[in-house]
Design a protein around this motif. Sequence first.
Motif, PDB file in Angstrom:
ATOM      1  N   ALA A  82       0.811  -1.220   0.000  1.00  0.00           N
ATOM      2  CA  ALA A  82       0.000   0.000   0.000  1.00  0.00           C
ATOM      3  C   ALA A  82       0.843   1.269   0.000  1.00  0.00           C
ATOM      4  O   ALA A  82       0.300   2.371  -0.139  1.00  0.00           O
ATOM      5  CB  ALA A  82      -0.934   0.006   1.204  1.00  0.00           C
ATOM      6  N   GLU A  83       2.156   1.142   0.164  1.00  0.00           N
ATOM      7  CA  GLU A  83       3.052   2.298   0.058  1.00  0.00           C
ATOM      8  C   GLU A  83       3.640   2.421  -1.344  1.00  0.00           C
ATOM      9  O   GLU A  83       4.254   3.433  -1.671  1.00  0.00           O
ATOM     10  CB  GLU A  83       4.189   2.183   1.074  1.00  0.00           C
ATOM     11  CG  GLU A  83       3.753   2.318   2.521  1.00  0.00           C
ATOM     12  CD  GLU A  83       4.914   2.161   3.481  1.00  0.00           C
ATOM     13  OE1 GLU A  83       5.361   3.180   4.028  1.00  0.00           O
ATOM     14  OE2 GLU A  83       5.373   1.016   3.685  1.00  0.00           O
ATOM     15  N   MET A  84       3.458   1.409  -2.153  1.00  0.00           N
ATOM     16  CA  MET A  84       3.969   1.436  -3.520  1.00  0.00           C
ATOM     17  C   MET A  84       3.018   2.225  -4.416  1.00  0.00           C
ATOM     18  O   MET A  84       1.804   2.228  -4.201  1.00  0.00           O
ATOM     19  CB  MET A  84       4.119   0.007  -4.056  1.00  0.00           C
ATOM     20  CG  MET A  84       5.086  -0.847  -3.257  1.00  0.00           C
ATOM     21  SD  MET A  84       5.098  -2.592  -3.787  1.00  0.00           S
ATOM     22  CE  MET A  84       5.850  -2.456  -5.417  1.00  0.00           C
ATOM     23  N   ARG A  85       3.576   2.889  -5.418  1.00  0.00           N
ATOM     24  CA  ARG A  85       2.732   3.568  -6.393  1.00  0.00           C
ATOM     25  C   ARG A  85       1.996   2.527  -7.234  1.00  0.00           C
ATOM     26  O   ARG A  85       2.536   1.448  -7.498  1.00  0.00           O
ATOM     27  CB  ARG A  85       3.566   4.480  -7.303  1.00  0.00           C
ATOM     28  CG  ARG A  85       4.265   5.614  -6.564  1.00  0.00           C
ATOM     29  CD  ARG A  85       4.863   6.617  -7.547  1.00  0.00           C
ATOM     30  NE  ARG A  85       5.762   5.973  -8.503  1.00  0.00           N
ATOM     31  CZ  ARG A  85       7.046   5.727  -8.281  1.00  0.00           C
ATOM     32  NH1 ARG A  85       7.592   6.054  -7.115  1.00  0.00           N
ATOM     33  NH2 ARG A  85       7.790   5.152  -9.207  1.00  0.00           N
ATOM     34  N   PRO A  86       0.781   2.818  -7.673  1.00  0.00           N
ATOM     35  CA  PRO A  86       0.019   1.842  -8.460  1.00  0.00           C
ATOM     36  C   PRO A  86       0.782   1.327  -9.670  1.00  0.00           C
ATOM     37  O   PRO A  86       0.717   0.131  -9.984  1.00  0.00           O
ATOM     38  CB  PRO A  86      -1.229   2.627  -8.876  1.00  0.00           C
ATOM     39  CG  PRO A  86      -1.410   3.634  -7.793  1.00  0.00           C
ATOM     40  CD  PRO A  86      -0.016   4.025  -7.370  1.00  0.00           C
ATOM     41  N   GLU A  87       1.512   2.208 -10.347  1.00  0.00           N
ATOM     42  CA  GLU A  87       2.248   1.761 -11.532  1.00  0.00           C
ATOM     43  C   GLU A  87       3.409   0.835 -11.163  1.00  0.00           C
ATOM     44  O   GLU A  87       3.778  -0.054 -11.938  1.00  0.00           O
ATOM     45  CB  GLU A  87       2.759   2.956 -12.345  1.00  0.00           C
ATOM     46  CG  GLU A  87       3.636   3.937 -11.583  1.00  0.00           C
ATOM     47  CD  GLU A  87       2.862   5.063 -10.924  1.00  0.00           C
ATOM     48  OE1 GLU A  87       3.463   6.133 -10.708  1.00  0.00           O
ATOM     49  OE2 GLU A  87       1.660   4.878 -10.623  1.00  0.00           O
ATOM     50  N   GLU A  88       3.992   1.017  -9.975  1.00  0.00           N
ATOM     51  CA  GLU A  88       5.033   0.095  -9.494  1.00  0.00           C
ATOM     52  C   GLU A  88       4.429  -1.277  -9.232  1.00  0.00           C
ATOM     53  O   GLU A  88       4.973  -2.308  -9.636  1.00  0.00           O
ATOM     54  CB  GLU A  88       5.630   0.609  -8.185  1.00  0.00           C
ATOM     55  CG  GLU A  88       6.576   1.766  -8.268  1.00  0.00           C
ATOM     56  CD  GLU A  88       7.133   2.101  -6.894  1.00  0.00           C
ATOM     57  OE1 GLU A  88       8.314   1.772  -6.665  1.00  0.00           O
ATOM     58  OE2 GLU A  88       6.398   2.656  -6.047  1.00  0.00           O
ATOM     59  N   LYS A  89       3.305  -1.267  -8.519  1.00  0.00           N
ATOM     60  CA  LYS A  89       2.669  -2.518  -8.136  1.00  0.00           C
ATOM     61  C   LYS A  89       2.194  -3.306  -9.351  1.00  0.00           C
ATOM     62  O   LYS A  89       2.309  -4.533  -9.393  1.00  0.00           O
ATOM     63  CB  LYS A  89       1.504  -2.223  -7.190  1.00  0.00           C
ATOM     64  CG  LYS A  89       0.965  -3.456  -6.498  1.00  0.00           C
ATOM     65  CD  LYS A  89       0.047  -3.101  -5.353  1.00  0.00           C
ATOM     66  CE  LYS A  89      -1.211  -2.432  -5.823  1.00  0.00           C
ATOM     67  NZ  LYS A  89      -2.211  -2.279  -4.749  1.00  0.00           N
ATOM     68  N   SER A  90       1.703  -2.586 -10.351  1.00  0.00           N
ATOM     69  CA  SER A  90       1.156  -3.275 -11.517  1.00  0.00           C
ATOM     70  C   SER A  90       2.230  -4.003 -12.324  1.00  0.00           C
ATOM     71  O   SER A  90       1.924  -4.906 -13.101  1.00  0.00           O
ATOM     72  CB  SER A  90       0.414  -2.291 -12.427  1.00  0.00           C
ATOM     73  OG  SER A  90       1.309  -1.376 -13.025  1.00  0.00           O
ATOM     74  N   LEU A  91       3.503  -3.641 -12.119  1.00  0.00           N
ATOM     75  CA  LEU A  91       4.585  -4.322 -12.828  1.00  0.00           C
ATOM     76  C   LEU A  91       4.920  -5.688 -12.228  1.00  0.00           C
ATOM     77  O   LEU A  91       5.447  -6.558 -12.922  1.00  0.00           O
ATOM     78  CB  LEU A  91       5.845  -3.448 -12.821  1.00  0.00           C
ATOM     79  CG  LEU A  91       5.810  -2.173 -13.652  1.00  0.00           C
ATOM     80  CD1 LEU A  91       7.077  -1.363 -13.413  1.00  0.00           C
ATOM     81  CD2 LEU A  91       5.645  -2.492 -15.132  1.00  0.00           C
ATOM     82  N   VAL A  92       4.617  -5.856 -10.929  1.00  0.00           N
ATOM     83  CA  VAL A  92       5.105  -7.055 -10.235  1.00  0.00           C
ATOM     84  C   VAL A  92       4.008  -7.825  -9.501  1.00  0.00           C
ATOM     85  O   VAL A  92       4.288  -8.853  -8.890  1.00  0.00           O
ATOM     86  CB  VAL A  92       6.197  -6.682  -9.210  1.00  0.00           C
ATOM     87  CG1 VAL A  92       7.433  -6.156  -9.914  1.00  0.00           C
ATOM     88  CG2 VAL A  92       5.685  -5.657  -8.200  1.00  0.00           C
ATOM     89  N   SER A  93       2.768  -7.378  -9.571  1.00  0.00           N
ATOM     90  CA  SER A  93       1.703  -7.989  -8.777  1.00  0.00           C
ATOM     91  C   SER A  93       1.396  -9.413  -9.218  1.00  0.00           C
ATOM     92  O   SER A  93       1.765  -9.851 -10.311  1.00  0.00           O
ATOM     93  CB  SER A  93       0.427  -7.155  -8.873  1.00  0.00           C
ATOM     94  OG  SER A  93      -0.195  -7.348 -10.134  1.00  0.00           O
ATOM     95  N   HIS A  94       0.708 -10.130  -8.360  1.00  0.00           N
ATOM     96  CA  HIS A  94       0.284 -11.495  -8.652  1.00  0.00           C
ATOM     97  C   HIS A  94      -0.611 -11.550  -9.886  1.00  0.00           C
ATOM     98  O   HIS A  94      -0.523 -12.481 -10.685  1.00  0.00           O
ATOM     99  CB  HIS A  94      -0.428 -12.104  -7.449  1.00  0.00           C
ATOM    100  CG  HIS A  94      -1.508 -11.240  -6.867  1.00  0.00           C
ATOM    101  ND1 HIS A  94      -1.303  -9.931  -6.494  1.00  0.00           N
ATOM    102  CD2 HIS A  94      -2.814 -11.492  -6.578  1.00  0.00           C
ATOM    103  CE1 HIS A  94      -2.423  -9.418  -6.011  1.00  0.00           C
ATOM    104  NE2 HIS A  94      -3.352 -10.339  -6.067  1.00  0.00           N
ATOM    105  N   ARG A  95      -1.479 -10.533 -10.072  1.00  0.00           N
ATOM    106  CA  ARG A  95      -2.363 -10.522 -11.242  1.00  0.00           C
ATOM    107  C   ARG A  95      -1.549 -10.341 -12.518  1.00  0.00           C
ATOM    108  O   ARG A  95      -1.784 -11.028 -13.517  1.00  0.00           O
ATOM    109  CB  ARG A  95      -3.405  -9.418 -11.097  1.00  0.00           C
ATOM    110  CG  ARG A  95      -4.439  -9.425 -12.229  1.00  0.00           C
ATOM    111  CD  ARG A  95      -5.592  -8.463 -11.959  1.00  0.00           C
ATOM    112  NE  ARG A  95      -6.428  -8.959 -10.880  1.00  0.00           N
ATOM    113  CZ  ARG A  95      -6.596  -8.342  -9.705  1.00  0.00           C
ATOM    114  NH1 ARG A  95      -5.978  -7.201  -9.456  1.00  0.00           N
ATOM    115  NH2 ARG A  95      -7.379  -8.847  -8.791  1.00  0.00           N
ATOM    116  N   THR A  96      -0.587  -9.425 -12.487  1.00  0.00           N
ATOM    117  CA  THR A  96       0.277  -9.229 -13.656  1.00  0.00           C
ATOM    118  C   THR A  96       1.038 -10.503 -13.973  1.00  0.00           C
ATOM    119  O   THR A  96       1.153 -10.904 -15.143  1.00  0.00           O
ATOM    120  CB  THR A  96       1.260  -8.073 -13.399  1.00  0.00           C
ATOM    121  OG1 THR A  96       0.521  -6.859 -13.262  1.00  0.00           O
ATOM    122  CG2 THR A  96       2.261  -7.937 -14.537  1.00  0.00           C
TER     123      THR A  96
END
Length: 206
Positions: free
Chosen positions: A168-182
């Motif tokens: 929740a401290e990561m920027r959305p664009e950061e998270k979207s690069l490495v998330s489980h969904r990606t």
Amino acid sequence: MNLKLVLASHNSHKLEELRRVLEPLVPGIDLVGYDGPEPVEDGLSFEENALIKARAAAAHTGLPALADDSGITVGVLGGSPGIFSARWGGRARDDQANVKLLLEQLSDIAEEHRSAGFVCAAALVLPTGEEVCELGVWEGDLLTEPIGANGFGYDPIFRPAGERRSAAEMRPEEKSLVSHRTRAFTELAPAILRLLGPAEEERSKE
């Protein structure tokens, strides 16, 4: 090449997120939203629930369908909350109740034993019956209290491996690069191309 698929979700934010993930991986993809009925998700795994949703969307629309099912798993809880992540606190989609209960259950667990992972199953179902499902896992551990305001669900208490910040401290664009969904849909992309790409498109015209 134009590949029209339906995403088995009424969530417009998820639709936009998956468009960003898949457009570079599947050239020509046209991912549209779903306006049909939601099926009963009575599967016993992330994969089963993702396939249930994709089958329903494919049957309703006549289009190839994508769907996902996701949640958090905790090692010392034997993989729970798992498929019950969204209603772990007793009420569906109550993020605060879910986080509160999970932290209470882990209150006496030392840091080195608080391993956890976000898991996503991504499914592709074709109206002709072909089905593929892939898993993506985002490993990390659980904090002792929520930190950060950018995420939702369990993001404020999940610290990805190699990170000092919560999700929740990561920027959305950061998270979207490495998330489980990606990760899950990146694994699924080759199957989309194999089953719906140029060769299959030419065969369908014969």
